[in-house]
Scaffold this motif. Structure first.
Motif, mmCIF file in Angstrom:
data_model
loop_
_atom_site.group_PDB
_atom_site.id
_atom_site.type_symbol
_atom_site.label_atom_id
_atom_site.label_comp_id
_atom_site.label_asym_id
_atom_site.label_seq_id
_atom_site.Cartn_x
_atom_site.Cartn_y
_atom_site.Cartn_z
ATOM 1 N N UNK A 5 0.602 -1.266 0.000
ATOM 2 C CA UNK A 5 0.157 -0.017 0.210
ATOM 3 C C UNK A 5 1.042 1.232 0.035
ATOM 4 N N UNK A 6 2.103 1.305 0.743
ATOM 5 C CA UNK A 6 2.864 2.400 0.735
ATOM 6 C C UNK A 6 3.521 2.729 -0.637
ATOM 7 N N UNK A 7 3.891 1.600 -1.370
ATOM 8 C CA UNK A 7 4.568 1.729 -2.647
ATOM 9 C C UNK A 7 3.446 2.319 -3.663
ATOM 10 N N UNK A 8 2.227 1.705 -3.518
ATOM 11 C CA UNK A 8 1.249 2.097 -4.442
ATOM 12 C C UNK A 8 0.774 3.652 -4.181
ATOM 13 N N UNK A 9 0.590 3.985 -3.019
ATOM 14 C CA UNK A 9 0.474 5.495 -2.552
ATOM 15 C C UNK A 9 1.661 6.364 -3.038
ATOM 16 N N UNK A 10 2.766 6.001 -3.144
ATOM 17 C CA UNK A 10 3.761 6.638 -3.701
ATOM 18 C C UNK A 10 3.753 6.897 -5.223
ATOM 19 N N UNK A 11 3.393 5.823 -5.842
ATOM 20 C CA UNK A 11 3.297 5.874 -7.163
ATOM 21 C C UNK A 11 2.285 6.875 -7.286
ATOM 22 N N UNK A 12 1.141 6.964 -6.940
ATOM 23 C CA UNK A 12 0.058 7.703 -7.303
ATOM 24 C C UNK A 12 0.534 9.174 -6.952
ATOM 25 N N UNK A 13 1.425 9.322 -5.982
ATOM 26 C CA UNK A 13 1.802 10.642 -5.458
ATOM 27 C C UNK A 13 2.779 11.049 -6.609
ATOM 28 N N UNK A 14 3.539 10.395 -7.059
ATOM 29 C CA UNK A 14 4.420 10.685 -8.252
ATOM 30 C C UNK A 14 3.675 11.195 -9.463
ATOM 31 N N UNK A 15 2.336 10.423 -9.871
ATOM 32 C CA UNK A 15 1.756 10.699 -10.811
ATOM 33 C C UNK A 15 0.901 12.138 -10.748
ATOM 34 N N UNK A 16 0.690 12.135 -9.359
ATOM 35 C CA UNK A 16 -0.071 13.644 -9.388
ATOM 36 C C UNK A 16 0.982 14.753 -9.274
ATOM 37 N N UNK A 17 2.060 14.715 -8.762
ATOM 38 C CA UNK A 17 3.090 15.530 -8.683
ATOM 39 C C UNK A 17 4.258 15.464 -9.853
ATOM 40 N N UNK A 18 3.718 14.966 -10.805
ATOM 41 C CA UNK A 18 5.038 14.377 -12.063
ATOM 42 C C UNK A 18 5.812 15.585 -12.495
ATOM 43 N N UNK A 19 5.285 16.630 -12.564
ATOM 44 C CA UNK A 19 6.092 17.850 -12.802
ATOM 45 C C UNK A 19 7.261 18.290 -12.031
ATOM 46 N N UNK A 20 6.734 18.025 -10.525
ATOM 47 C CA UNK A 20 7.568 18.373 -9.437
ATOM 48 C C UNK A 20 8.713 17.285 -9.306
ATOM 49 N N UNK A 21 8.258 16.019 -9.734
ATOM 50 C CA UNK A 21 9.108 14.950 -9.644
ATOM 51 C C UNK A 21 10.060 15.159 -10.628
ATOM 52 N N UNK A 22 9.831 15.339 -11.689
ATOM 53 C CA UNK A 22 10.700 15.547 -13.014
ATOM 54 C C UNK A 22 11.557 16.383 -12.810
ATOM 55 N N UNK A 23 11.251 17.626 -12.136
ATOM 56 C CA UNK A 23 12.150 19.038 -11.795
ATOM 57 C C UNK A 23 13.155 18.526 -10.608
ATOM 58 N N UNK A 24 12.571 17.791 -9.714
ATOM 59 C CA UNK A 24 13.476 17.378 -8.660
ATOM 60 C C UNK A 24 14.659 16.310 -9.169
ATOM 61 N N UNK A 25 14.068 15.489 -10.152
ATOM 62 C CA UNK A 25 15.278 14.673 -10.485
ATOM 63 C C UNK A 25 16.166 15.476 -11.269
ATOM 64 N N UNK A 26 15.851 16.166 -12.134
ATOM 65 C CA UNK A 26 16.615 16.993 -12.951
ATOM 66 C C UNK A 26 17.630 17.984 -12.034
ATOM 67 N N UNK A 27 17.157 18.408 -10.988
ATOM 68 C CA UNK A 27 17.794 19.331 -10.025
ATOM 69 C C UNK A 27 18.824 18.512 -9.387
ATOM 70 N N UNK A 28 18.488 17.213 -8.916
ATOM 71 C CA UNK A 28 19.323 16.363 -8.352
ATOM 72 C C UNK A 28 20.413 15.679 -8.928
#
Length: 320
Positions: A5-28
């Motif tokens: 359930x934790x991984x599924x929740x994390x997956x949906x959070x990544x889909x919801x905040x996909x732009x922020x995730x992409x920008x975070x990966x780029x910055x990192x």
């Protein structure tokens, strides 16, 4: 089930905040290959070579008889000179070679892990030009709490030796916290050249671990910071997730000069939660933990904050 359930929740959070995730990966990734690889990779390769060739034993043979455990002092010096997570890596090597016990390694980990002087002088200090803090004051405010805590720990450590009548000469044994002897009974190869393949492979492995943690915490900051809106206190706390991006965040916050300076130096002392996970990632010895590390780092960063605030008050209150 909970993990699923934790991984599924994390997956949906990544889909919801996909732009922020992409920008975070780029910055990192940018932070990793532009700043961390040039700053850390040479030190990791050198310390790997020193460890694999057992070159530290040269220092031990020269001055080891004068100290309870010279390996603890070596880790303290190199860890503070080379930056995160080199201190943890050197400590891990010494534990695996039998020179330091796991309990003592966990205890000394916090005082053997500090942002490198190169990072402090080249990246952090320019942020303080407006406050006109002298360079030596800047360094003292960060290092004094660490030095004091190290002296306290090392004094207590030496007392344990004397209490148990263990000679201070360290050759192939050290004292464990449970009063058992740690023996380095392995046959040591004293060849002058290191195994370059193992050295480079280990260095790359450590850099990849560091990069993954930097990306993870960069993504966390990209997702969480926009949600804080104008809650300044929350933003200050979140800045302590990762030191580099955290310093940038603090730099753009509407803070008084005193609080701004205190937070910059305090975060530099703490190193960020990301650095703690980087250190944890290079620890492979049994019973390794960063719990004590985090507790000590909170104390050290608080000490730096209070010393800096006291200095700022005294400086402004003194007659010009």
């Amino acid at each position: 089930m909970k993990k699923f359930l934790s991984f599924i929740t994390l997956l949906f959070m990544m889909l919801i905040f996909h732009n922020e995730v992409i920008n975070g990966v780029k910055d990192g990734l940018i932070l990793w290959y532009q700043t961390l690889i040039p700053a850390l990779l040479p030190f990791i390769i050198i310390t790997n070579a020193l460890s694999e060739t057992h070159s530290y034993e040269i220092i031990v043979s020269l001055i080891g008889n004068h100290f309870t455990n010279i390996y603890v002092i070596i880790t303290f010096i190199l860890g503070n000179l080379c930056g995160y997570p080199i201190g943890g890596k050197i400590m891990n090597d010494f534990v695996e070679q039998g020179y330091i016990s796991p309990d003592n390694a966990n205890s000394f980990l916090s005082v053997s892990s500090q942002a490198s002087p190169m990072f402090l002088l080249g990246f952090v200090y320019p942020m303080l030009k407006q406050t006109a803090i002298p360079l030596y004051i800047f360094l003292l405010l960060i290092y004094i709490p660490t030095i004091i805590l190290f002296i306290y720990k090392y004094t207590l450590y030496s007392y344990q030796y004397k209490k148990n009548n263990i000679p201070s000469t360290i050759k192939s044994v050290t004292l464990c916290s449970d009063n058992k002897l740690y023996s380095s009974s392995k046959n040591i190869d004293h060849q002058s050249a290191a195994n370059l393949t193992n050295t480079f492979f280990h260095a790359v492995n450590i850099m990849v671990i560091i990069g993954i943690y930097v990306i993870i915490f960069s993504v966390l900051q990209s997702v969480i910071f926009p949600l804080t809106h104008s809650i300044l206190s929350t933003k200050c706390v979140l800045s302590f997730l990762e030191i580099t991006t955290g310093l940038y965040r603090i730099q753009h916050m509407p803070l008084s000069e005193n609080i701004y300076t205190c937070l910059i130096l305090s975060l530099s002392s703490f190193g960020g939660l990301c650095s703690a996970f980087q250190i944890d990632g290079v620890l492979t010895y049994k019973d390794s933990t960063i719990k004590k590390y985090l507790q000590d780092k909170i104390i050290l960063s608080t000490g730096t904050f209070l010393l800096t605030y006291l200095y700022m008050i005294l400086r402004f209150s003194s007659p010009s």
